[in-house]
Write a protein that holds these residues in place. Structure first.
Motif, PDB file in Angstrom:
ATOM      1  N   ILE A  60       0.835  -1.185   0.000  1.00  8.22           N
ATOM      2  CA  ILE A  60       0.000   0.000   0.000  1.00  8.22           C
ATOM      3  C   ILE A  60       0.877   1.244   0.000  1.00  8.22           C
ATOM      4  O   ILE A  60       1.754   1.379   0.841  1.00  8.22           O
ATOM      5  CB  ILE A  60      -0.901   0.038   1.252  1.00  8.22           C
ATOM      6  N   PHE A  62       1.175   3.969   1.387  1.00  4.88           N
ATOM      7  CA  PHE A  62       0.789   4.809   2.512  1.00  4.88           C
ATOM      8  C   PHE A  62       1.911   5.807   2.776  1.00  4.88           C
ATOM      9  O   PHE A  62       3.074   5.455   2.699  1.00  4.88           O
ATOM     10  CB  PHE A  62       0.583   3.940   3.764  1.00  4.88           C
ATOM     11  N   GLU A  67       3.767  -0.648   3.915  1.00  9.10           N
ATOM     12  CA  GLU A  67       3.845  -1.908   4.643  1.00  9.10           C
ATOM     13  C   GLU A  67       3.209  -3.013   3.821  1.00  9.10           C
ATOM     14  O   GLU A  67       2.261  -2.806   3.080  1.00  9.10           O
ATOM     15  CB  GLU A  67       3.126  -1.796   5.997  1.00  9.10           C
ATOM     16  N   ALA A  69       1.012  -6.304   3.258  1.00 13.84           N
ATOM     17  CA  ALA A  69      -0.195  -6.833   3.886  1.00 13.84           C
ATOM     18  C   ALA A  69      -0.630  -8.102   3.174  1.00 13.84           C
ATOM     19  O   ALA A  69      -0.684  -8.152   1.953  1.00 13.84           O
ATOM     20  CB  ALA A  69      -1.320  -5.797   3.819  1.00 13.84           C
ATOM     21  N   HIS A  89      -7.585  -2.601   7.062  1.00 11.97           N
ATOM     22  CA  HIS A  89      -6.834  -3.585   6.292  1.00 11.97           C
ATOM     23  C   HIS A  89      -6.190  -2.904   5.094  1.00 11.97           C
ATOM     24  O   HIS A  89      -6.835  -2.174   4.355  1.00 11.97           O
ATOM     25  CB  HIS A  89      -7.757  -4.718   5.822  1.00 11.97           C
ATOM     26  N   LYS A  90      -4.914  -3.137   4.900  1.00 13.73           N
ATOM     27  CA  LYS A  90      -4.161  -2.452   3.860  1.00 13.73           C
ATOM     28  C   LYS A  90      -4.741  -2.706   2.467  1.00 13.73           C
ATOM     29  O   LYS A  90      -4.864  -1.794   1.659  1.00 13.73           O
ATOM     30  CB  LYS A  90      -2.686  -2.882   3.904  1.00 13.73           C
ATOM     31  N   SER A  91      -5.089  -3.953   2.189  1.00 12.59           N
ATOM     32  CA  SER A  91      -5.641  -4.281   0.877  1.00 12.59           C
ATOM     33  C   SER A  91      -7.007  -3.633   0.683  1.00 12.59           C
ATOM     34  O   SER A  91      -7.328  -3.146  -0.405  1.00 12.59           O
ATOM     35  CB  SER A  91      -5.757  -5.800   0.712  1.00 12.59           C
TER      36      SER A  91
END
Length: 231
Positions: A60, A62, A67, A69, A89-91
């Motif tokens: 991601i 971010f 990070e 995931a 959740h990153k996804s």
């Protein structure tokens, strides 16, 4: 007394009067065909995003902290339980952001992400410049990515950044969270994109797992960039 008859051959009085109507009707039909083609193109692009989202490893983009995931087969179902579970959740966050980009309404999620990143800063010396950047990008009137919050919230936030703390955007972030929860999040759950993802997860849970593909941050950024050219 003689009657003089003037003839004007350049005036074609026998021409069909409905000709302008035919031209307008033809233009309307062409406009409908163009709209239909655009909708078809959008469906194709959403299908492409779904294929990339089938990956179980997503990076991601971010701010300042990418990070890795891992997405389990049951995660997409959990995303439908609440907006908080989706954003946690990153996804899910990546997919939701891409969906909002497809609607040209990504300013809310980008502001929310900027606030989350802001609260990670531990250096008081950087808070002032970071707070001013977020305020000028998202809060002030006619900001390039202005979020839709009330005047009172804007004024409170404006006063907060004069002596910035890690919580100076909390009120504005909560307001934007509520907006997404009531508006864009329900549309995401009703979208064909999310429905197809749930269906895909159910198929894989039934033992028809497809070979996973490699999906990096570059791939995600490329997919998101594709949405920005929808015209």
């Amino acid at each position: 007394m003689q009657t003089v008859l003037f003839l004007f051959p350049q005036l074609n009085l026998s021409a069909p009067k409905e000709e302008p109507y035919r031209i307008i009707k033809q233009e309307n039909q062409e406009g409908k065909r163009e709209t239909k083609n655009r909708l078809k193109d959008k469906r194709n692009r959403l299908s492409l995003l779904l294929q990339k989202a089938e990956s179980r490893e997503i990076f991601i983009p971010f701010p300042n902290k990418p990070e890795k995931a891992n997405t389990s087969l049951d995660e997409p179902v959990k995303w439908g339980e609440s907006l908080d579970k989706l954003l946690a959740h990153k996804s899910g966050l990546a997919l939701f952001r891409a969906f909002l980009q497809s609607e040209f309404s990504e300013e809310n999620i980008e502001f929310w992400m900027a606030c989350e990143d802001y609260k990670r800063h531990k250096s008081p010396a950087k808070l002032a410049s970071k707070a001013m950047k977020i305020y000028s990008d998202f809060i002030e009137t006619d900001a390039p990515k202005e979020v839709n919050i009330d005047f009172h919230t804007k004024e409170v936030t404006k006063k907060n950044i004069l002596c910035p703390t890690l919580s100076c955007f909390d009120l504005a972030q909560r307001k934007v969270h509520v907006l997404m929860e009531k508006d864009s999040y329900p549309r995401f759950l009703k979208s064909q994109l999310y429905k197809d993802l749930i269906k895909q997860s159910q198929v894989e849970n039934n033992g028809h797992r497809r070979r996973s593909q490699s999906f990096t941050s570059a791939g995600l950024l490329q997919t998101q960039a594709e949405f920005t050219v929808w015209l």
